[in-house]
Scaffold this motif. Structure first.
Motif, short mmCIF file in Angstrom:
data_model
loop_
_atom_site.label_atom_id
_atom_site.label_comp_id
_atom_site.label_asym_id
_atom_site.label_seq_id
_atom_site.Cartn_x
_atom_site.Cartn_y
_atom_site.Cartn_z
N ARG B 212 35.64 42.23 37.00
CA ARG B 212 36.32 43.14 36.15
C ARG B 212 35.56 44.53 36.04
O ARG B 212 36.32 45.19 35.45
N SER B 239 35.52 37.79 41.53
CA SER B 239 35.38 36.86 40.31
C SER B 239 37.04 36.30 40.00
O SER B 239 37.99 37.02 40.47
N ARG B 240 37.20 35.32 39.26
CA ARG B 240 38.48 35.05 38.63
C ARG B 240 39.20 36.26 38.10
O ARG B 240 40.34 36.34 37.91
N GLN B 253 38.45 34.54 45.77
CA GLN B 253 37.74 33.93 44.56
C GLN B 253 36.43 33.15 44.94
O GLN B 253 36.89 31.73 45.50
N VAL B 254 35.61 33.42 44.18
CA VAL B 254 34.50 32.33 44.07
C VAL B 254 34.30 31.95 42.92
O VAL B 254 34.45 32.57 41.74
N THR B 257 36.80 27.33 40.14
CA THR B 257 38.38 27.11 40.92
C THR B 257 38.60 27.87 42.02
O THR B 257 39.75 28.17 42.41
N SER B 272 30.00 39.36 35.24
CA SER B 272 29.13 39.06 34.01
C SER B 272 28.45 38.00 34.40
O SER B 272 27.35 37.77 33.78
N GLN B 276 31.51 29.34 35.17
CA GLN B 276 32.20 29.04 36.15
C GLN B 276 32.11 29.84 37.38
O GLN B 276 32.47 29.33 38.56
N HIS B 277 31.80 30.96 37.36
CA HIS B 277 31.49 31.78 38.49
C HIS B 277 30.18 31.27 39.22
O HIS B 277 30.15 31.07 40.31
N ASN B 291 25.07 45.68 37.42
CA ASN B 291 25.89 45.65 36.12
C ASN B 291 25.38 46.64 35.19
O ASN B 291 24.20 46.96 35.11
N LEU B 310 28.46 50.52 38.92
CA LEU B 310 29.00 50.13 40.31
C LEU B 310 29.72 51.32 41.15
O LEU B 310 29.29 51.38 42.45
C1 LIG Z 1 38.66 26.65 33.62
C2 LIG Z 1 38.11 27.77 34.19
C3 LIG Z 1 37.87 28.03 35.44
C4 LIG Z 1 37.42 29.18 35.84
N1 LIG Z 1 36.97 29.50 37.08
C5 LIG Z 1 36.64 30.42 37.53
C6 LIG Z 1 36.25 30.77 39.04
O1 LIG Z 1 36.49 29.99 39.82
N2 LIG Z 1 35.57 31.82 39.29
C7 LIG Z 1 35.07 32.93 38.36
O2 LIG Z 1 34.68 34.11 38.48
N3 LIG Z 1 35.42 32.62 36.87
C8 LIG Z 1 36.22 31.39 36.61
N4 LIG Z 1 36.67 31.29 35.48
C9 LIG Z 1 36.49 32.60 34.37
C10 LIG Z 1 34.98 32.80 33.67
O3 LIG Z 1 34.91 32.23 32.42
C11 LIG Z 1 35.06 34.48 33.44
O4 LIG Z 1 35.94 34.72 32.60
C12 LIG Z 1 35.02 35.33 34.86
O5 LIG Z 1 34.17 34.69 35.72
C13 LIG Z 1 34.81 36.70 34.33
O6 LIG Z 1 34.99 37.36 35.33
P1 LIG Z 1 34.03 38.85 35.53
O7 LIG Z 1 32.73 38.57 35.28
O8 LIG Z 1 34.64 39.59 36.66
O9 LIG Z 1 34.51 39.61 34.00
P2 LIG Z 1 33.72 39.94 32.63
O10 LIG Z 1 33.25 38.83 32.35
O11 LIG Z 1 34.67 40.83 32.10
O12 LIG Z 1 32.63 40.85 33.23
C14 LIG Z 1 32.70 42.16 33.70
C15 LIG Z 1 31.35 42.73 33.79
O13 LIG Z 1 31.35 43.88 34.44
C16 LIG Z 1 30.36 44.84 33.85
N5 LIG Z 1 30.87 45.97 33.97
C17 LIG Z 1 32.01 46.88 33.75
N6 LIG Z 1 32.06 47.89 33.98
C18 LIG Z 1 31.13 48.14 35.02
C19 LIG Z 1 30.71 49.17 35.81
N7 LIG Z 1 31.21 50.42 35.88
N8 LIG Z 1 29.62 49.16 36.59
C20 LIG Z 1 28.85 47.71 36.72
N9 LIG Z 1 29.21 46.75 35.81
C21 LIG Z 1 30.47 47.06 35.03
C22 LIG Z 1 30.32 44.35 32.33
O14 LIG Z 1 28.98 44.82 31.98
C23 LIG Z 1 30.56 42.82 32.70
O15 LIG Z 1 29.43 42.13 32.77
C24 LIG Z 1 37.04 30.26 34.85
C25 LIG Z 1 37.48 29.90 33.68
C26 LIG Z 1 37.91 28.84 33.21
C27 LIG Z 1 38.14 28.44 31.50
#
Ligand SMILES: Cc1cc2nc3c(=O)[nH]c(=O)nc-3n(C[C@H](O)[C@H](O)[C@H](O)COP(=O)(O)OP(=O)(O)OC[C@H]3O[C@@H](n4cnc5c(N)ncnc54)[C@H](O)[C@@H]3O)c2cc1C
Ligand SMILES: Nc1ncnc2c1ncn2[C@@H]1O[C@H](COP(=O)(O)O)[C@@H](O)[C@H]1O
Lengths: 261, 326
Positions: B212, B239-240, B253-254, B257, B272, B276-277, B291, B310
């Motif tokens: 994200r 990420s999801r 997706q890694v 799920t 982040s 789950q990731h 990050n 990034l």
């Molecule tokens: C039942 C269930 C199953 C799930 N299965 C999976 C799965 O298979 N895979 C998975 O990935 N997740 C899964 N999740 C979701 C997981 O809990 C997280 O919500 C998800 O991994 C978050 O994705 P993220 O790290 O991309 O987003 P966020 O948690 O929002 O993190 C974004 C990160 O980007 C950083 N950032 C923002 N802007 C910048 C920038 N410009 N440069 C550098 N860094 C930046 C932030 O500091 C933050 O650390 C599942 C959740 C549940 C409840």
């Protein structure tokens, strides 16, 4: 057209990280139990196929008495009927994937002529992706896995799009068939309020392994030494530098030295 | 007694992860004191059979027929069953590709044999196979023991090293199986590969993933991820949160799920590091996190980290590697 959809009750995926080794060993996990999320795609497809081709659907599950709740979720979504295969109280052995497949295959046969059996891609607890294979082999039906789209059902032949490693395929097979669905196939609906109310009033009929003539002590595998994966603690090395290009250069150097590039 | 490994062919060549399984099969066969047998099926299996000999098979069984040119479970299961009988195999292994998982399960079920799907490790104890499985979506490990004489497992890609090629030894034998096209119910009407030389996540030695953190310009963000992946010969992951937001298709997706991966190098940009990731990539050999938040949990699992944006760091890395790798 008659469609059977196989529904397993599993722990809520959000709670899987909390599952303890003792939980997994005893088979009694301390978690909120829900319909296996991958099976919601199968239930949605069953409802959709009934609309497209004028059919009837039945959801079938093997599990403890409270697995009826997962079946009720399928009913609330719009599946027409449900059957629960309830493990006999005096049998502590729940068998292996082939036992489950034998039970489900026998229950499908008990429904009369079923044209399509739909299943999820795997259970979030067992992670086997094997039960639908067993069901297909025991019924003697062709199996189509990882189906992205059911293109057509006509003249007793089903045509699907399926995902394969590194691509896609269009495949046909004569009915009856067993199909495991991929996440891409649809967007499962949320049960409506009315649907939930109606499903909650349903009395779900049950079948037992002995009625189905399946031996619960036929498992060919056993799970032992059940444990949590070792926690990994890594010491992170934060790359410092005066500028982004300098940090990039240092990281590149480190990764080359680590021989991962 | 023997150890039998199915070498899957795809687009005319052997699937690389099958060699990892053959290499492990060699070790198990030596421990059991029994021969290692490889099975190849397809319309042209000569090159694969030769490679299987070079990678350690004592006996290579082949089945070639136009009916086997496309993978279809019913035909392939018949041949594998015939091969198990011919080789008197007690340990039967495939790679845990989609097809390997399906085929191993079908044959195990037909033979009332125990199955360990998607095993991450194998060993021999008291003359029997023991397989380690990761269950509850990566949250529990279990040893699978077998009661049946025939013991079947599919093996998760990248669980074992690729064996070196040596001199070809042993024997090649054509299996005597009659193929009847009319008896195969599945018909493959069309097949298309993903194209573009895309590297499959589960086979990849290197993966660059975006999360994200690309939100301010997702299109550019994933282009920067893909650019770095290209110079590194890496697959693209996500990420999801990135998949759910529609930045990139689900197949990338890694995680719990999504796909489980264990590359030598995993670069997570703007992810982040939710549990789950981590469940899907935590066994990667070397993890790098980019990050902008120094407190992000991903740094607790990473070996190297850059705290930064990034959108600046990825292009700088791409440029740097381009310089060094040419
Ligand atoms: C039942 C269930 C199953 C799930 N299965 C999976 C799965 O298979 N895979 C998975 O990935 N997740 C899964 N999740 C979701 C997981 O809990 C997280 O919500 C998800 O991994 C978050 O994705 P993220 O790290 O991309 O987003 P966020 O948690 O929002 O993190 C974004 C990160 O980007 C950083 N950032 C923002 N802007 C910048 C920038 N410009 N440069 C550098 N860094 C930046 C932030 O500091 C933050 O650390 C599942 C959740 C549940 C409840
Ligand atoms: N106990 C069960 N009852 C009903 N369906 C099941 C059961 N176990 C597995 N299935 C079906 O088989 C699929 C694959 O499960 P598994 O082989 O456990 O990964 C699931 O998505 C379900 O559709």
């Amino acid at each position: 057209m008659k469609i059977a959809v196989l529904i397993k009750q599993t722990p809520d995926t959000a709670e899987l990280p909390k599952i303890s080794a003792a939980d997994a060993s005893g088979g009694q996990v301390q978690a909120t139990m829900v319909i296996n999320p991958w099976d919601e795609f199968a239930a949605e497809e069953a409802i959709d196929l009934c609309d497209r081709f004028d059919g009837d659907s039945v959801a079938i599950s093997f599990g403890p008495a409270d697995a009826a709740d997962a079946l009720k979720h399928a009913l609330a979504m719009g599946v027409n009927e449900a059957v629960l295969i309830e493990n006999d109280a005096d049998s502590s052995d729940s068998g292996d994937d082939w036992t489950t497949a034998a039970l489900l295959a026998a229950a499908i046969k008990a429904q009369g002529e079923v044209d399509i059996v739909l299943t999820g891609k795997q259970s979030v607890d067992g992670n086997s992706g094997s039960v639908f294979v067993g069901v297909a082999r025991k019924l003697g039906h062709p199996l189509l896995v990882n189906v992205l789209k059911i293109t057509d059902v006509a003249d007793g032949v089903i045509t699907v799009q399926r995902g394969i490693d590194g691509g896609e395929e269009t495949v046909s097979a004569p009915l009856p068939v067993v199909i495991s669905v991929a996440k891409e196939i649809n967007d499962p609906r949320y049960p409506s309020f009315m649907g939930i109310r109606k499903a909650n009033r349903e009395q779900i009929p049950t079948l037992s392994p002995s009625e189905l003539g399946v031996d619960m002590n036929s498992a060919q595998t056993a799970w032992t030494n059940i444990r949590k994966p070792a926690e990994r603690h890594t010491e992170v090395k934060i790359i410092e530098g005066a500028s982004v290009p300098e940090k990039a250069a240092k990281l590149a150097e480190a990764l080359i030295a680590e021989k991962v590039i | 007694m023997s150890v039998l490994v199915w070498i899957e062919q795809s687009g005319g060549s052997a699937v690389a992860s099958c060699w990892e399984v053959l290499g492990k099969g060699r070790q198990l066969a030596d421990e059991l004191g029994s021969p290692l047998v490889a099975l190849l099926m397809g319309d042209d299996v000569a090159a694969g059979a030769d490679a299987a000999q070079k990678r350690g098979a004592d006996l290579v069984l082949t089945a070639s027929s136009p009916t086997l040119s496309n993978y279809r479970l019913s035909a392939y299961a018949d041949v594998l069953t015939a091969a198990i009988r011919e080789a008197n195999a007690t340990v039967v292994l495939t790679s845990a590709t989609l097809r390997g998982r399906e085929l191993s399960a079908a044959v195990a079920c037909d033979l009332s044999a125990g199955l360990a799907p998607d095993a991450v490790d194998l060993r021999i104890e008291a003359g029997k196979l023991v397989a380690v499985r990761s269950v509850y979506s990566g949250n529990i490990l279990a040893d699978i023991t077998f009661k049946s004489d025939i013991q079947v497992a599919s093996v998760r890609p990248r669980s074992f090293p690729l064996p070196e090629e040596g001199a070809a030894a042993g024997e090649i034998k054509a299996l005597d199986v009659a193929m009847d096209e009319a008896a195969v119910p599945e018909k493959v009407l069309e097949s298309k590969s993903a194209g573009g030389g895309e590297i499959a996540l589960t086979d990849a030695e290197r993966i660059v993933s975006g999360g994200r953190g690309v939100a301010q310009d997702p299109e550019l963000g994933f282009k920067l991820v893909a650019d770095l992946a290209r110079v590194l010969g890496a697959a693209v992951g996500a990420s999801r949160a990135a998949v759910d937001a529609g930045y990139i298709p689900y197949k990338h997706q890694v995680g719990q799920t999504g796909k489980t991966v264990s590359p030598n190098l995993y670069i997570a940009a703007g992810i982040s590091g939710a549990i789950q990731h981590l469940a899907g990539m935590g066994s990667s050999k070397l993890i790098v996190a980019i990050n902008k938040d120094a407190e992000a949990p991903i740094f607790g699992r990473a070996h190297y980290g850059i705290v930064g944006d990034l959108f600046e760091v990825l292009p700088a890395l791409t440029e740097e590697f381009q310089k060094r790798l040419g």
